[in-house]
Design an enzyme around this catalytic site. Structure first.
Site, mmCIF file in Angstrom:
data_model
loop_
_atom_site.group_PDB
_atom_site.id
_atom_site.type_symbol
_atom_site.label_atom_id
_atom_site.label_comp_id
_atom_site.label_asym_id
_atom_site.label_seq_id
_atom_site.Cartn_x
_atom_site.Cartn_y
_atom_site.Cartn_z
ATOM 1 N N LYS A 55 0.843 -1.197 0.000
ATOM 2 C CA LYS A 55 0.000 0.000 0.000
ATOM 3 C C LYS A 55 0.882 1.252 0.000
ATOM 4 O O LYS A 55 1.887 1.310 0.731
ATOM 5 C CB LYS A 55 -0.870 -0.018 1.257
ATOM 6 C CG LYS A 55 -1.863 1.131 1.384
ATOM 7 C CD LYS A 55 -2.681 0.975 2.681
ATOM 8 C CE LYS A 55 -3.805 1.983 2.783
ATOM 9 N NZ LYS A 55 -4.613 1.773 4.012
ATOM 10 N N SER A 74 -9.389 1.709 2.882
ATOM 11 C CA SER A 74 -8.445 2.480 2.119
ATOM 12 C C SER A 74 -7.392 1.655 1.402
ATOM 13 O O SER A 74 -6.711 2.167 0.523
ATOM 14 C CB SER A 74 -7.750 3.475 3.038
ATOM 15 O OG SER A 74 -6.958 2.806 4.011
ATOM 16 N N SER A 102 -10.062 -0.498 6.896
ATOM 17 C CA SER A 102 -9.293 -0.354 5.661
ATOM 18 C C SER A 102 -8.655 -1.609 5.121
ATOM 19 O O SER A 102 -8.164 -1.609 3.991
ATOM 20 C CB SER A 102 -8.215 0.723 5.845
ATOM 21 O OG SER A 102 -8.814 1.998 5.862
#
Lengths: 431, 431
Positions: free
Chosen positions: A81, A150, A174
């Protein structure tokens, strides 16, 4: 070189890749090539990757094939990420403010991945600062739908079989939510277990890493790598777990189809031998999401002090008018009391686990919703995130549109491996 | 321009500086010039500064004088420990591995300091990675002695009146101990209150910022700035606190002179009206330092994964053979159990505070010891650091060699302002 079975290499799990490389049946380079080729064809539709440099990946794969020894993640491509620092790739935190930023060193989780022989494939799309404003990623099975967030890119990449594993983070929902939407196994660890050095802090009181894979075994393997300890495979068999079926106080937010499927699942697991009974959380838990909101907003707004003061105009309206507005208006006393409150909830939840190995609960309200402006309902995760407990989503169901729906298993703090064992038992019983 | 009294500006407290600037009696530039001039004369002996660029400081001071409005820290020069990121100055973490590193953005605490009108004076010496291997700083009153660590430079700079305030960190004793040795007021906040984004993580379960100043009021002022909330002066008067005199289970490590002085202090405070009685910590606390060792070592060793893998030969023998050796040999189970144990200690300590506003206890064993190879005994802080409670050291005594000896006040978690009020009461009663 690919002397494995007909399933393309990019479809293999991490455990299968390590076994094949160990047995001399394939190489890190062959695995990387398979993933890269597939990504090249698919990513124009999915947009999971924020940065991917095929030449860098192949050079590192070749170096792995040349270096002596077989690490526990040997040759396993991992998606990272883009709020997690990488020394050899940009890290931009989902905002144009940090365009072109290249950190000096790898985050701890990246360094430990490389130490184990893992291959950092590239950086995956995150929402802006790992908050709500979405990035470009679409759901891999339906481009009209959100992949969740996210950790949008990591979940989409793993769900689409671009790579076997991804790293995300979770401050609210997330990791579990996008993993559930994209049909992955997702894991949020006991808070505090896996180091976050080199990971952008959203709200430190809640932040953890999150792991996304296509099998429970892969998660168990990767967790040990990130703990910096030797691998320890899950036992071949486990006894049927004691399961608390926890609809939660927000059960009515769950879609009817998801409600029915989870209830059917509980019935089936009971028939397969699990001790299942209903659990109602203590009444205080109805307030935990409100406490989460103040804690996360207060900390988030302070952690963005530099960006607020230097680049206010480059921050999205969504972030300004929600998280930042909440955080900047929250008093210290409200924040402090919210923190004390969730600490009491944690201790209450410890007691609930006297009678259960895991709780069974929705991962999200249902399938990934249509629309790319939102990442979906976060409430089914916020409760457990605030409680600091380990959580795992399993892709057991399909919703009315044929898209994945997850079921979430929750463990007591520090009993992460018990969650893995229960998850594997549940998966086998379900199949 | 300096129309203040005869005391040179660099000797003033932060509160005095803000008052004088607000009243138009001096300017940020004049304060900066006074500090710079004094530092130029003194730092060759003290070596508190790792990076100090007078032109940058003066340019920023002039900009502060020009910008409209008066911030709560208007024109106050602040020393920043060199494990805390600054976008306009190098940040090298006390190791040659990171020579020349310049972070992209300011740490949250630096950004909030600037927002409040504070002036970042420069970067102060830290031990290697905020651990044991010392930097170049000497005790400002005796160059044969350690200034304490790991926030060595910030404590020496404030103790020597080079600047009114400094920021450090504490994972074991790294703020309270050097502040006590250097004759400062030192403060370690309730764990989790002040954001550490942009601060090198030593061991996140224990790390906090630490503030060093020459008055309790300055600490209270700066804390609100770093909480990101409006200033709130301490009430003019406070009632006499209920004080628990806590010799701790390691009282015999305290030097006889320090023992006598603290006991005399307790007697004097009782005469002045404080309710004082002896407190013995629950027996489990005898094991808390051992738990601290495993938690800090396990986390520290993982947080340095990149440096271990890329620059092992540039890490000191001290660090390799102590903290890293402990951390790399510690099992996850030992670490996990230690974390659960200190959590139980925290809850036990909450109960102790039913009867007390603060505990009175040594800040360190005595004066700063002779020798620059060690930063001194950390045990009198490790207990409280592990317990996540707020702590403040006050420079009440002089030791047998005329050097400062501190007394430490400990509060319940989340009662930091109560500690400040008690500290001010103690200081007034003592004077």
């Amino acid at each position: 070189m690919n002397t494995m079975n007909a399933k393309p290499l990019h479809h293999h799990t991490a455990t299968e890749i390590v076994q094949a490389i160990t047995a001399g049946k394939t190489t890190a380079t062959a695995v990387a090539e398979s993933c890269l080729e597939y990504i090249a064809g698919r990513d124009p539709q999915v947009q999971a990757w924020h940065y991917l440099n095929p030449e860098l990946v192949l050079a590192q794969a070749r170096a792995l094939d040349k270096r002596g020894g077989i690490g526990p993640l040997q040759g396993v491509p991992v998606a990272i990420k883009d709020i997690i620092d990488t020394a050899d790739m940009p890290t931009e935190y989902g905002t144009p403010i940090h365009k072109g930023h290249r950190p000096r060193i790898d985050a701890t989780c990246v360094a430990l991945t490389r130490r184990a022989g893992g291959l950092i494939m590239g950086k995956t799309v995150t929402t802006e600062f790992a908050n709500r404003f979405p990035g470009k990623t679409m759901h891999p099975m339906d481009p009209r739908r959100t992949p969740g967030g996210s950790s949008s890119g990591s979940a989409a990449a793993v769900g689409d079989s671009m790579v076997p594993m991804g790293v995300g983070t979770q401050t609210t929902a997330s990791t579990i939510r996008p993993a559930a939407f994209c049909g992955c196994v997702g894991y949020r660890p006991t808070w505090g277990d896996l180091r976050c050095a080199g990971v952008m802090e959203a709200a430190g009181s809640l932040d953890t890493l999150g792991l996304i894979a296509r099998s429970v075994e892969d998660i168990a393997l990767y967790r040990n790598v990130l703990l910096g300890v030797a691998p320890e495979p899950l036992p071949a068999d486990s006894v049927a777990p004691r399961i608390g079926f926890c609809r939660t106080h927000i059960w009515d937010q769950c879609e009817p189809d998801t409600q029915r499927q989870i209830e059917a699942c509980a019935t089936k697991l009971a028939k397969a031998g699990a001790k299942i009974s209903d659990v109602t959380l203590p009444g205080d838990f109805a307030r935990i999401e409100e406490a989460h909101r103040w804690i996360s907003s207060f900390e988030f707004a302070r952690n963005r002090a530099w960006e607020i003061d230097h680049h206010w105009d480059m921050i999205s309206e969504t972030l300004r008018n929600n998280r930042l507005k909440d955080g900047l208006s929250c008093s210290y006393e409200t924040y402090r009391d919210a923190r004390a409150f969730v600490e009491r909830c944690r201790l209450m939840l410890d007691d609930v686990f006297a009678d259960y190995d895991v709780l069974l609960t929705p991962s999200a309200a249902g399938e990934a919703p249509i629309g790319l402006n939102s990442t979906g309902n976060a409430s089914f995760c916020a409760i457990w995130t605030s409680a600091h407990v380990p959580a795992m989503t399993l892709p057991l169901f399909k919703g009315p549109n044929g898209l994945p729906v997850g079921v979430q298993l929750i463990g007591k703090r520090n009993s992460d491996r018990k969650v893995f064992e229960a998850a594997r038992w549940v998966q086998r019983a379900w199949d």
